[in-house]
Design a protein around this motif. Structure first.
Motif, PDB file in Angstrom:
ATOM      1  N   ALA A 232      73.798   6.766  69.316  1.00 26.77           N
ATOM      2  CA  ALA A 232      73.568   8.187  68.535  1.00 26.77           C
ATOM      3  C   ALA A 232      74.716   8.933  68.211  1.00 26.77           C
ATOM      4  N   SER A 233      75.711   8.911  69.285  1.00 31.12           N
ATOM      5  CA  SER A 233      76.601   9.773  69.123  1.00 31.12           C
ATOM      6  C   SER A 233      77.754   8.958  68.178  1.00 31.12           C
ATOM      7  N   ARG A 234      78.062   7.805  68.161  1.00 39.18           N
ATOM      8  CA  ARG A 234      79.115   7.183  67.259  1.00 39.18           C
ATOM      9  C   ARG A 234      78.865   7.135  66.059  1.00 39.18           C
ATOM     10  N   THR A 235      77.191   7.242  65.724  1.00 41.10           N
ATOM     11  CA  THR A 235      76.996   7.489  64.279  1.00 41.10           C
ATOM     12  C   THR A 235      77.169   8.986  63.362  1.00 41.10           C
ATOM     13  N   LEU A 236      77.188   9.791  64.467  1.00 41.32           N
ATOM     14  CA  LEU A 236      77.586  11.123  63.654  1.00 41.32           C
ATOM     15  C   LEU A 236      78.787  11.315  63.068  1.00 41.32           C
ATOM     16  N   HIS A 237      78.924  12.098  62.240  1.00 43.01           N
ATOM     17  CA  HIS A 237      80.396  12.331  61.404  1.00 43.01           C
ATOM     18  C   HIS A 237      80.951  13.361  62.282  1.00 43.01           C
ATOM     19  N   TRP A 238      81.630  13.262  63.248  1.00 41.85           N
ATOM     20  CA  TRP A 238      82.181  14.178  64.247  1.00 41.85           C
ATOM     21  C   TRP A 238      83.594  15.225  63.574  1.00 41.85           C
ATOM     22  N   PRO A 239      84.329  14.376  62.812  1.00 39.77           N
ATOM     23  CA  PRO A 239      85.289  15.147  62.287  1.00 39.77           C
ATOM     24  C   PRO A 239      84.828  16.205  61.243  1.00 39.77           C
ATOM     25  N   ALA A 240      83.738  16.169  60.870  1.00 35.44           N
ATOM     26  CA  ALA A 240      83.186  17.254  59.920  1.00 35.44           C
ATOM     27  C   ALA A 240      82.771  18.377  61.162  1.00 35.44           C
ATOM     28  N   LEU A 241      82.743  18.141  62.172  1.00 31.26           N
ATOM     29  CA  LEU A 241      82.182  19.233  63.111  1.00 31.26           C
ATOM     30  C   LEU A 241      83.212  19.960  64.029  1.00 31.26           C
TER      31      LEU A 241
ATOM     32  N   ALA B  79      84.704  10.032  70.506  1.00 35.49           N
ATOM     33  CA  ALA B  79      86.085   9.401  70.338  1.00 35.49           C
ATOM     34  C   ALA B  79      86.358   8.219  69.437  1.00 35.49           C
ATOM     35  N   ASP B  80      85.214   7.179  69.437  1.00 35.04           N
ATOM     36  CA  ASP B  80      85.385   6.212  68.589  1.00 35.04           C
ATOM     37  C   ASP B  80      85.105   6.602  67.211  1.00 35.04           C
ATOM     38  N   ALA B  81      84.317   7.340  66.980  1.00 35.45           N
ATOM     39  CA  ALA B  81      83.628   7.952  65.747  1.00 35.45           C
ATOM     40  C   ALA B  81      85.151   8.598  65.181  1.00 35.45           C
ATOM     41  N   PHE B  82      85.798   9.329  65.782  1.00 34.25           N
ATOM     42  CA  PHE B  82      87.030   9.969  65.534  1.00 34.25           C
ATOM     43  C   PHE B  82      88.173   8.877  65.054  1.00 34.25           C
ATOM     44  N   ARG B  83      88.261   7.998  66.038  1.00 34.97           N
ATOM     45  CA  ARG B  83      89.348   6.919  65.559  1.00 34.97           C
ATOM     46  C   ARG B  83      89.156   6.202  64.500  1.00 34.97           C
ATOM     47  N   ASP B  84      87.616   5.808  64.018  1.00 38.49           N
ATOM     48  CA  ASP B  84      87.665   5.197  63.123  1.00 38.49           C
ATOM     49  C   ASP B  84      87.720   5.930  61.948  1.00 38.49           C
ATOM     50  N   ALA B  85      87.542   7.179  61.759  1.00 41.88           N
ATOM     51  CA  ALA B  85      87.792   8.275  60.635  1.00 41.88           C
ATOM     52  C   ALA B  85      89.274   8.709  60.475  1.00 41.88           C
TER      53      ALA B  85
ATOM     54  N   GLY C 186      92.127   7.470  62.939  1.00 43.70           N
ATOM     55  CA  GLY C 186      93.029   6.905  63.631  1.00 43.70           C
ATOM     56  C   GLY C 186      93.153   7.330  64.892  1.00 43.70           C
ATOM     57  N   GLU C 187      93.026   8.578  65.543  1.00 41.75           N
ATOM     58  CA  GLU C 187      93.140   9.198  66.573  1.00 41.75           C
ATOM     59  C   GLU C 187      91.855   9.731  67.228  1.00 41.75           C
ATOM     60  N   ARG C 188      91.887  10.606  68.217  1.00 42.95           N
ATOM     61  CA  ARG C 188      90.955  11.165  68.864  1.00 42.95           C
ATOM     62  C   ARG C 188      91.209  12.556  69.748  1.00 42.95           C
ATOM     63  N   PRO C 189      90.472  13.339  69.750  1.00 47.97           N
ATOM     64  CA  PRO C 189      90.583  14.487  70.348  1.00 47.97           C
ATOM     65  C   PRO C 189      90.571  14.377  71.715  1.00 47.97           C
ATOM     66  N   ASP C 190      91.237  15.292  72.654  1.00 51.03           N
ATOM     67  CA  ASP C 190      91.312  15.485  74.137  1.00 51.03           C
ATOM     68  C   ASP C 190      89.815  15.880  74.783  1.00 51.03           C
ATOM     69  N   VAL C 191      89.522  15.123  75.979  1.00 57.56           N
ATOM     70  CA  VAL C 191      88.654  15.876  76.701  1.00 57.56           C
ATOM     71  C   VAL C 191      89.192  17.010  77.573  1.00 57.56           C
ATOM     72  N   ASP C 192      88.595  18.273  77.638  1.00 62.56           N
ATOM     73  CA  ASP C 192      88.997  19.043  78.599  1.00 62.56           C
ATOM     74  C   ASP C 192      87.552  19.705  79.223  1.00 62.56           C
ATOM     75  N   ALA C 193      87.298  19.021  80.145  1.00 62.08           N
ATOM     76  CA  ALA C 193      85.780  19.073  81.086  1.00 62.08           C
ATOM     77  C   ALA C 193      85.635  20.670  81.472  1.00 62.08           C
ATOM     78  N   ALA C 194      86.900  21.329  81.911  1.00 63.02           N
ATOM     79  CA  ALA C 194      86.608  22.617  82.414  1.00 63.02           C
ATOM     80  C   ALA C 194      86.529  23.797  81.488  1.00 63.02           C
ATOM     81  N   ASP C 195      87.441  23.589  80.355  1.00 59.35           N
ATOM     82  CA  ASP C 195      87.416  24.960  79.418  1.00 59.35           C
ATOM     83  C   ASP C 195      87.604  24.334  77.859  1.00 59.35           C
ATOM     84  N   PRO C 196      86.462  23.638  77.528  1.00 62.08           N
ATOM     85  CA  PRO C 196      86.746  22.850  75.991  1.00 62.08           C
ATOM     86  C   PRO C 196      86.620  23.898  74.915  1.00 62.08           C
TER      87      PRO C 196
END
Ligand SMILES: C[S@@+](CC[C@H](N)C(=O)[O-])C[C@H]1O[C@@H](n2cnc3c(N)ncnc32)[C@H](O)[C@@H]1O
Length: 291
Positions: free
Chosen positions: A93-102, A135-141, A143-153
């Motif tokens: 469900a997550s992988r099929t969303l177009h995250w770079p548009a968000l 992360a994989d949706a970003f990599r596909d679109a 070639g890179e992925r954004p970082d995780v910041d669990a505390a203060d994203p």
């Protein structure tokens, strides 16, 4: 349209559209109060289901809801709904969303999980699978992925598990809206800020303020004072979001910083001095009062 096997399909986020459908979540029994608040801010097409209150709003109305709602738990941009939320379904469900548009590669993100489902043993695991999908949706679109910041994203994603169903959303308030920012250590059993506001609304405090400009308020068991503080925020017409330091949905690509600043200025202009009697709280626990 993003197809989902349960409920209405969710249209992909279109940044050029004038308005969008959002979802406000509310604690049990508080949805009617939240709906009344949202309508007051100009939200349209309100529809309640077990997930919360769905509504349509343009960006300025959304910002007024984010800044001004006293009772809503979270305000979300729903992205996908799906059934049987085991780990793989969460990933797909997550992988099929177009995250770079968000949100952009430079924004950090985190995934929160609420609720439970018999399909998932550990909610943390479900959140990790959603994070992997992003992360994989970003990599596909890109070639890179954004970082995780669990505390203060910069961007908070929410996975809601609701038994056999689940929903992935952007959490536009970046966490629970009850966190106003005034709470230090809250004593033994602090009331949630939005629950305190709901109690005051049910008790008719806002209406009482209109009819009795000399209204008096006393909570003789005030603990750390949540009811008194929420009563004061209502008496001074202070939007609770004004207290949240650095609050703005800045990582989201739909965010308009200039419009947000104008809505914050509008909320500040609405604040009124309170010239009625002191709003009082007392408690036998000195530690709670100090907090
Ligand atoms: C559930 S807490 C209130 C929490 C509060 N609404 C808040 O948000 O922090 C109940 C409070 O009642 C206070 N209390 C209990 N008996 C009391 C008494 N006889 N006189 C004054 N305070 C009392 C306790 O110290 C405690 O802080």
């Amino acid at each position: 349209m993003t197809e989902s096997s349960s409920g209405e399909p969710i249209a992909p986020f279109d940044p050029t559209a004038d308005d969008h459908e959002y979802l406000a979540t509310a604690a049990g029994g508080l949805a009617p109060l939240v709906a009344r608040e949202l309508e007051g801010f100009g939200a349209l097409d309100l529809r309640e289901d077990r997930a919360g209150i769905h509504f349509r709003a343009d960006l300025a109305t959304l910002y007024r809801c984010l800044l001004g709602s006293r009772v809503a738990s979270r305000i979300l941009l729903p992205l996908a709904r799906f059934d049987e939320p085991d780990g793989d379904a969460c990933y797909v469900a997550s992988r099929t969303l177009h995250w770079p548009a968000l949100f952009g590669l430079n924004a950090t993100f985190a995934v929160d999980v609420t609720g439970k489902s018999s399909h998932i043993g550990h909610t943390h695991f479900a959140g990790v699978r959603v994070k992997d999908g992003i992360a994989d949706a970003f990599r596909d679109a890109t070639g890179e992925r954004p970082d995780v910041d669990a505390a203060d994203p910069d961007v908070r994603v929410l996975l809601q598990l609701q038994g056999r169903q689940a929903q992935v959303s952007l959490d536009l308030g970046n966490g629970g809206l009850h966190r106003r920012g005034y709470r230090g250590s809250g004593g033994d059993a602090p009331l949630r800020e939005n629950l305190a506001a709901a109690l005051l609304m049910r008790a008719g405090w806002p209406e009482h303020l209109e009819t009795h400009p000399d209204a008096q308020f006393l909570d003789p068991f005030c603990g750390s004072g949540t009811l008194v503080i929420e009563a004061a925020l209502m008496a001074t017409h202070t939007a609770p979001g004004l207290l949240r330091e650095g609050f703005r949905p800045h990582g989201w690509s739909g965010h308009d910083a200039g419009l947000w600043d104008r809505c914050v200025a509008e909320a500040r202009d609405a604040v009124r001095a309170w010239d009625g009697p002191a709003l009082l709280g007392s408690d036998r626990d000195r530690g709670a009062v100090a907090a």
